[in-house]
Design a protein around this motif. Sequence first.
Motif, PDB file in Angstrom:
ATOM      1  N   PRO A 249       0.908  35.278 -33.612  1.00  0.00           N
ATOM      2  CA  PRO A 249       1.528  36.055 -34.698  1.00  0.00           C
ATOM      3  C   PRO A 249       0.517  36.997 -35.331  1.00  0.00           C
ATOM      4  O   PRO A 249      -0.690  36.732 -35.315  1.00  0.00           O
ATOM      5  CB  PRO A 249       1.989  34.978 -35.685  1.00  0.00           C
TER       6      PRO A 249
ATOM      7  N   LYS B 125       5.283  43.457 -38.076  1.00  0.00           N
ATOM      8  CA  LYS B 125       4.829  42.077 -37.884  1.00  0.00           C
ATOM      9  C   LYS B 125       5.435  41.540 -36.596  1.00  0.00           C
ATOM     10  O   LYS B 125       6.409  42.094 -36.068  1.00  0.00           O
ATOM     11  CB  LYS B 125       5.253  41.194 -39.054  1.00  0.00           C
TER      12      LYS B 125
ATOM     13  N   ARG C  37       6.008  37.656 -34.198  1.00  0.00           N
ATOM     14  CA  ARG C  37       5.760  36.238 -33.918  1.00  0.00           C
ATOM     15  C   ARG C  37       4.790  36.120 -32.752  1.00  0.00           C
ATOM     16  O   ARG C  37       3.936  35.238 -32.736  1.00  0.00           O
ATOM     17  CB  ARG C  37       7.075  35.535 -33.595  1.00  0.00           C
TER      18      ARG C  37
ATOM     19  N   ASN D 146       0.341  32.280 -38.889  1.00  0.00           N
ATOM     20  CA  ASN D 146       1.756  32.059 -38.609  1.00  0.00           C
ATOM     21  C   ASN D 146       2.535  33.313 -38.981  1.00  0.00           C
ATOM     22  O   ASN D 146       1.983  34.274 -39.536  1.00  0.00           O
ATOM     23  CB  ASN D 146       2.286  30.832 -39.364  1.00  0.00           C
ATOM     24  N   GLU D 147       3.830  33.282 -38.687  1.00  0.00           N
ATOM     25  CA  GLU D 147       4.653  34.468 -38.924  1.00  0.00           C
ATOM     26  C   GLU D 147       4.875  34.724 -40.411  1.00  0.00           C
ATOM     27  O   GLU D 147       5.018  35.874 -40.837  1.00  0.00           O
ATOM     28  CB  GLU D 147       6.000  34.310 -38.210  1.00  0.00           C
TER      29      GLU D 147
ATOM     30  N   ASP E  51      15.677  36.740 -40.166  1.00  0.00           N
ATOM     31  CA  ASP E  51      14.343  36.209 -40.453  1.00  0.00           C
ATOM     32  C   ASP E  51      14.321  35.424 -41.759  1.00  0.00           C
ATOM     33  O   ASP E  51      13.293  35.353 -42.433  1.00  0.00           O
ATOM     34  CB  ASP E  51      13.325  37.349 -40.530  1.00  0.00           C
TER      35      ASP E  51
ATOM     36  N   VAL F 264      11.610  32.593 -42.052  1.00  0.00           N
ATOM     37  CA  VAL F 264      10.250  33.123 -42.215  1.00  0.00           C
ATOM     38  C   VAL F 264      10.065  33.670 -43.624  1.00  0.00           C
ATOM     39  O   VAL F 264       9.028  33.450 -44.270  1.00  0.00           O
ATOM     40  CB  VAL F 264       9.979  34.228 -41.173  1.00  0.00           C
TER      41      VAL F 264
END
Length: 642
Positions: free
Chosen positions: A49, A66, A68, A104-105, A353, A356
């Motif tokens: 990510p 952005k 993953r 991380n995402e 999303d 997230v």
Amino acid sequence: MAGDDRQLRPPDRFNEEKATYAIRGADAPDLEGGVAAIRNVLKTLPLKPGVYRMHDAKGDVLYVGKARALKNRVGNYVQVDRLSKRLQRMVAQTRSMTIVTTNNEAEALLLEAQLIKRYRPAYNVLLRDDKSFPFILLRADHQFPRIQKHRGARRAKGDYYGPFASAGSVNNTLNALQKLFLLRSCTDGFFKTRDRPCLLYQIKRCSAPCVGRIDEAAYAELVGDSKKFLAGKATDVQAKLGAQMEAAAANMDFELAAILRDRLKALTFIQGTQFINAEGVGDADIFALACHEGLIGIEAFFIRGGQNWGHRSFFPAHTADVPEDEVLTQFMAQFYEEVPPARMILIDRVLPDAEVLIEALSEQAGRKVEMTVPQRGVRKRLLDQATRNAKEALERRLAESTTQARLHRELAELFELGDPPDRIEVYDNSHIQGTNALGAMVVAGPEGFRKGQYRKFNIKEAATDDDYAMMREVLTRRFARALEEDPDRDGETWPDLVLLDGGHGQLNAAKAVLEDLGIEDVCLVGVAKGPHHGREGREVFHLMDGRELTLPVNAPLLFYLQRLRDEVHRFAIGAHRAKRAKAIGASPLDEVPGIGPARKKALLMHFGTGRAVRNASLEDLRKAPGVSAAVAQQVYDFYHAR
């Protein structure tokens, strides 16, 4: 570039893993060149990510995204046939990329929002709002806490309540809170110097702790009640005040009973203006999106403790060809970059999303954040209300945009511009008999005033009693900088039309500046009042070829030009007043190097005035408390050096 990104978050969370890859060649858009640049980056991208930035030939950021898995996400951009026209244009301009990996995402989403706000790329959805949200701050760094309005970073120790949608809503609430809880709003310096109550005590908006009209324990009780109220426990406060009023009346203390009655009225006023049917909701932020004719509007409601703390309409930029779900996700990520999220967020659609985004907001808030799409009950009614407001705000925006577009077309016809102007700059000077002189620039576009791009210019060289010289200095600094920063005019900082407050003199001064700088294609217009300055007067517009134009008194275009002129007046006068107020509070000791606030205060307290300090002997300066021999020598040498 790595150092810049590490400053945004603690260094153990983000790191630049890949340097910038550049493709040399022409600056013109080239789809094959853009794909080649992206392919070079793809060779070393990990399945991790992170966040990626696309740069053009000059290094300016085109897009921040952005992922993953960076390799998979960036790889989509080389499949040109699957891209929209908008993304194809972006790839054609891309010449390099910068990659940042994250743990991380969710961290990638937070970093993406930071970088979008920092760089404001041309291909990202942008939250176009330059104002920070106001809060109510109940300070905790004094034995008698102060209540005040607060904007910006929350560094002061105390309890913050908000956000409020506007300064007006927080001001109304503060006024009512002062009447209800009688908390002080004065600064600590003002508090220390009082020897009798101020006007706020006389009009029953302060309990005057500065002169001992209330003791610390009783004041602390008021502070506790105010915290309960702001936390949504208004019923408890109301019951307590009602019981105290009845007890005072029973004891024949009618003066105290009247004071308590007035406080109950203030409480009723707040409840009447801010209370909505939000039982069981507690703290919540509500977002609803409306879309029509390619324009997207988002309505945000702020509910705290069942109280309505206002709502605001947002119209994000760069939303063409972007799915609505992605617009709302990007908007919320940027919105919560500075505003703390509520415990509950109500939205009008399921976001791809969402998990997230919830993880990122929970990490940012330091507690769990819940995000739901309500289907029934009170929450659904609140969301429906936000949806109605979003649609109505969008309809008003479209109507205003249509009117604004028509006015800009008429402007282009009136002043013989090639196209309707996208950026209009308006200039004015302000001073009083040559003192505290400055120039002001306001900017307007098809969407209205762009207040984040307003500028003021402190006059440095020109004679402050010569308006033409001041205008020459302002325009010289403005356009010399524009030539330096954007000589090819690729950005959005070059005006299509420049309006000057003044007649032939101001116009000729401006023409001379542009001629000296070699600028020949910027339209200048002087706006001067006609022979009758009253309501029947008409503005005269002076053109560069010597012509003078007037418009009918009731022409909408005339009203629009007058509004532009009035806005630059307002901004110039406001900036001038602020500069004059600062000058009034200045001290001659400010010019002495090495003298800080504490020593300046010690000298003024000892000698009384700055003139007395200047005329003091070296021996007298050494006797001043808190002033060492070295500092005394420094002050003496400053005023007596030849």
